[in-house]
Write an enzyme that holds these catalytic residues in place. Structure first.
Site, short mmCIF file in Angstrom:
data_model
loop_
_atom_site.label_atom_id
_atom_site.label_comp_id
_atom_site.label_asym_id
_atom_site.label_seq_id
_atom_site.Cartn_x
_atom_site.Cartn_y
_atom_site.Cartn_z
CG HIS A 398 -2.05 0.98 1.09
ND1 HIS A 398 -1.95 2.28 1.47
CD2 HIS A 398 -3.28 0.81 0.56
CE1 HIS A 398 -3.10 2.89 1.20
NE2 HIS A 398 -3.93 2.04 0.65
CD GLU A 451 -8.91 -3.81 -3.60
OE1 GLU A 451 -9.97 -4.26 -3.12
OE2 GLU A 451 -8.89 -2.96 -4.49
N1 ACO Z 1 4.06 -7.58 -4.39
C1 ACO Z 1 5.41 -7.60 -4.56
N2 ACO Z 1 6.19 -6.50 -4.40
C2 ACO Z 1 5.58 -5.37 -4.10
C3 ACO Z 1 4.19 -5.27 -3.90
C4 ACO Z 1 3.43 -6.44 -4.06
N3 ACO Z 1 2.10 -6.44 -3.90
N4 ACO Z 1 3.85 -4.01 -3.61
C5 ACO Z 1 5.00 -3.30 -3.62
N5 ACO Z 1 6.04 -4.13 -3.91
C6 ACO Z 1 7.45 -3.76 -4.00
C7 ACO Z 1 7.75 -3.14 -5.36
O1 ACO Z 1 8.11 -4.12 -6.30
C8 ACO Z 1 8.87 -2.21 -5.01
O2 ACO Z 1 10.05 -2.98 -4.90
P1 ACO Z 1 11.47 -2.38 -5.38
O3 ACO Z 1 11.81 -1.35 -4.36
O4 ACO Z 1 12.35 -3.57 -5.38
O5 ACO Z 1 11.26 -1.80 -6.74
C9 ACO Z 1 8.52 -1.71 -3.62
O6 ACO Z 1 7.73 -2.75 -3.03
C10 ACO Z 1 7.72 -0.41 -3.61
O7 ACO Z 1 6.59 -0.61 -4.46
P2 ACO Z 1 5.90 0.52 -5.28
O8 ACO Z 1 5.16 -0.10 -6.41
O9 ACO Z 1 6.87 1.63 -5.60
O10 ACO Z 1 4.89 1.09 -4.19
P3 ACO Z 1 3.72 2.06 -4.48
O11 ACO Z 1 3.44 2.77 -3.23
O12 ACO Z 1 3.96 2.86 -5.70
O13 ACO Z 1 2.51 1.06 -4.86
C11 ACO Z 1 0.70 -0.42 -4.72
C12 ACO Z 1 1.50 0.68 -4.01
C13 ACO Z 1 0.34 0.03 -6.15
C14 ACO Z 1 -0.58 -0.67 -3.96
C15 ACO Z 1 1.57 -1.69 -4.78
O14 ACO Z 1 1.86 -2.13 -3.48
C16 ACO Z 1 0.89 -2.80 -5.57
O15 ACO Z 1 1.00 -2.82 -6.80
N6 ACO Z 1 0.17 -3.76 -4.90
C17 ACO Z 1 -0.54 -4.80 -5.60
C18 ACO Z 1 -1.86 -4.29 -6.17
C19 ACO Z 1 -2.89 -4.06 -5.10
O16 ACO Z 1 -3.12 -4.88 -4.22
N7 ACO Z 1 -3.57 -2.91 -5.21
C20 ACO Z 1 -4.62 -2.51 -4.27
C21 ACO Z 1 -4.15 -1.41 -3.36
S1 ACO Z 1 -5.37 -0.99 -2.18
C22 ACO Z 1 -6.44 0.03 -2.99
O17 ACO Z 1 -6.11 0.70 -3.92
C23 ACO Z 1 -7.81 0.07 -2.53
#
Ligand code: ACO
Length: 513
Positions: A398, A451
């Protein structure tokens, strides 16, 4: 005018000695060091090797997350293994190599030793590109941690794992109040008493009815999307018909804006269910004014009054997702409102933003993941492979929560109470996913989000997977419309700017032969 590069190297521009820190130091100590030294970053070293970098942006993120700087450690917030540059490289080359990465400070390393630090601004000044305009403020990618508005609607505290709706702990509200009460709270700013409750329900009931001209149009929408039927797209199309002709809010008084907001939230479920049934070859079921929002929601899907338990389970999910700070779709609704667009246009844009898998499109994918994993024995291998291949685990991570998402904690309890065949496997997968994310993505603080169990609860109460994101849309419409009304009450056009990072202009326009 920009200075010409004239062969200047990184060595000519870099600062030294470099202000450094160790990963074990606290943010408070290192923040003070940065202020005292008037620098925008510190390089975190292990021996003589740069192991990380901590910048002003990180300090903004830390403050926005509400973390205690006297406790938080540098290693938890720094960018690990930052890109580096050699001192012998020309400034132009370094700028071209690094400008697409959005870094502001780059450690300079020769033969594995940290020898200086250079800022992108310095590189840019001597490269063949005009410097950034004086007033431009650079912010972190994805606007992480950036405050863009004042609000009295609610707040998300990422490090505490807490969120509230107009001061009331949203989890406590969820345990004690109905969806309609929370809706009233958001619009009116206070919880209803018994008389207000009755009046509110009486106001909503007729607004659930789909206007007859739009109702006639629904079979065409359901048919037009045919085999590619996606309930969310169909609902969006039907809603566009409802709002057609709504004027700019600049030409609308507040009472009318609130009426439009109420129509939106009341009629979306009716249209969604009607379209779903039509696509299944069934007749729509008219809303039942005697039923609560949640019970009526399921009733319009199946034509049968749901059990109290199912209505209760769905209502918990709906309340938990009403509003949640400046998430992408809410922000979208406010950006659109800021132009003076009509309320319907802002809601339509927000629907588009919500539908993406990184936002509201995740719950069905989270359940698909549980299905794909299939057994406890497969869990570790499947999850490990997925993370290592660079995929995101749906239902985890998140932008704001760096600890347990309170909605996921709440919905885990709801899912446990509802039971169902895949709850135990889901709980096991959740535990393994969080552990493996911790191991493979150290320091990122990735936990279960709304989710994961949201999907489980929705499936358990009988919603098809294609209806998960549309259901989220219906509940979040209350949050969007509240934000739209707030934006309209104190508006300024939201119009940020982008930093041009392409090849230097002006490029002569080629003449056509
Ligand atoms: N699985 C694996 N790795 C992850 C995940 C995940 N679910 N979420 C973040 N990471 C990792 C990224 O790969 C990144 O790693 P790195 O530093 O090696 O590149 C690091 O954690 C930071 O991730 P970002 O994508 O930069 O974090 P951001 O804050 O931009 O994204 C998000 C947040 C989009 C929710 C992300 O965690 C994600 O894609 N989760 C999966 C989709 C999801 O469940 N979405 C629902 C969110 S809740 C809502 O909107 C109601």
């Amino acid at each position: 005018m920009a200075e010409q590069p004239a062969g200047r190297t990184v060595a000519d521009l870099m600062s030294r000695p470099v202000v450094t820190a160790s990963g074990a130091e606290t943010i408070a100590v290192v923040g003070t060091r940065m202020t005292d030294a008037h620098v925008g970053s510190v390089v975190v070293i292990e021996g003589d090797r740069p192991a990380g970098i901590l910048t002003e942006r990180d300090l903004v993120r830390i403050a926005a997350a509400g973390a205690d700087p006297t406790i938080a450690r540098v290693a938890e917030w720094m960018t690990v293994d930052p890109d580096t540059v050699a001192s012998t490289v020309t400034a132009q080359q370094a700028f071209e190599n690094l400008s697409s990465h959005h870094y502001r400070h780059i450690p300079v390393v020769d033969d594995g030793h940290l020898v200086g630090i250079v800022s992108m601004r310095d590189l840019m000044k001597v490269s063949q590109i005009l410097p950034v305009e004086k007033m431009a403020v650079e912010v972190p990618p994805g606007l992480e941690g950036v405050v863009v508005a004042d609000t009295t609607i609610g707040e998300v505290r990422g490090d505490e794992g807490f969120y509230h709706y107009r001061q009331y702990d949203a989890v406590e509200l969820n345990e004690q109040r109905s969806f309609e009460d929370c809706w009233f709270l958001l619009y009116e700013g206070e919880l209803p008493d018994r008389a207000q409750q009755a009046e509110w329900l009486a106001k909503i009931a007729p607004l659930r009815v789909i206007p007859s001209d739009v109702k006639e149009f629904l079979p065409h929408i359901a048919k037009a999307t045919g085999a590619h039927f996606r309930p969310l797209d169909a609902m969006r199309t039907a809603y566009a018909a409802i709002v057609s002709g709504w004027p700019s809010w600049l030409d609308t008084d507040r009472d009318e804006l609130i009426r439009q907001a109420m129509v939106t939230c009341a009629v979306l479920p009716s249209m969604l269910m009607a379209l779903y049934r039509l696509n299944e070859g069934q007749q729509p079921v008219d809303p039942d004014p005697e039923l609560s929002y949640a019970a009526n929601y399921l009733y319009m899907l199946t034509g049968e009054r749901p059990s109290d338990e199912d209505a209760w389970g769905l209502e918990r999910y709906l309340i938990s997702t009403i509003d949640h700070g400046f998430n992408a779709s809410t922000f979208t609704s406010r950006v659109i409102t800021s132009t003076g667009s009509d309320l319907g246009g802002a809601v339509l844009g927000a629907m588009g933003a919500l539908s993406g898998p990184l936002h509201g499109g995740a719950p069905s994918r989270a359940l698909d993941m549980i299905d794909e994993v299939g057994t406890r024995e497969n869990a570790d291998t499947w999850i490990r492979n997925s993370i290592e291949s660079g995929s995101k685990l749906m239902g985890f991570g998140h932008r704001v929560y760096k600890t347990d998402d309170p909605r996921s904690v709440l919905l885990r309890k709801v899912a446990a109470k509802l039971g169902g065949p895949n709850f135990e496997l889901a709980e096991y997968i959740e535990g393994r996913a969080v552990a493996l994310l911790h191991e493979l993505k150290p320091g990122r603080k990735l936990y279960t989000n709304v989710e994961f169990y949201g999907g489980l609860v929705m499936e358990r109460v009988g919603l098809p997977r294609t209806m998960f994101t549309p259901t989220f849309t219906c509940s979040r419409a209350v949050g969007w419309t509240t934000n739209i009304i707030e934006q309209a009450s104190d508006n300024r056009l939201i119009r940020p700017k982008a930093k041009y990072i392409g090849p230097p202009p002006p490029q002569p326009v080629p003449t056509l032969d």
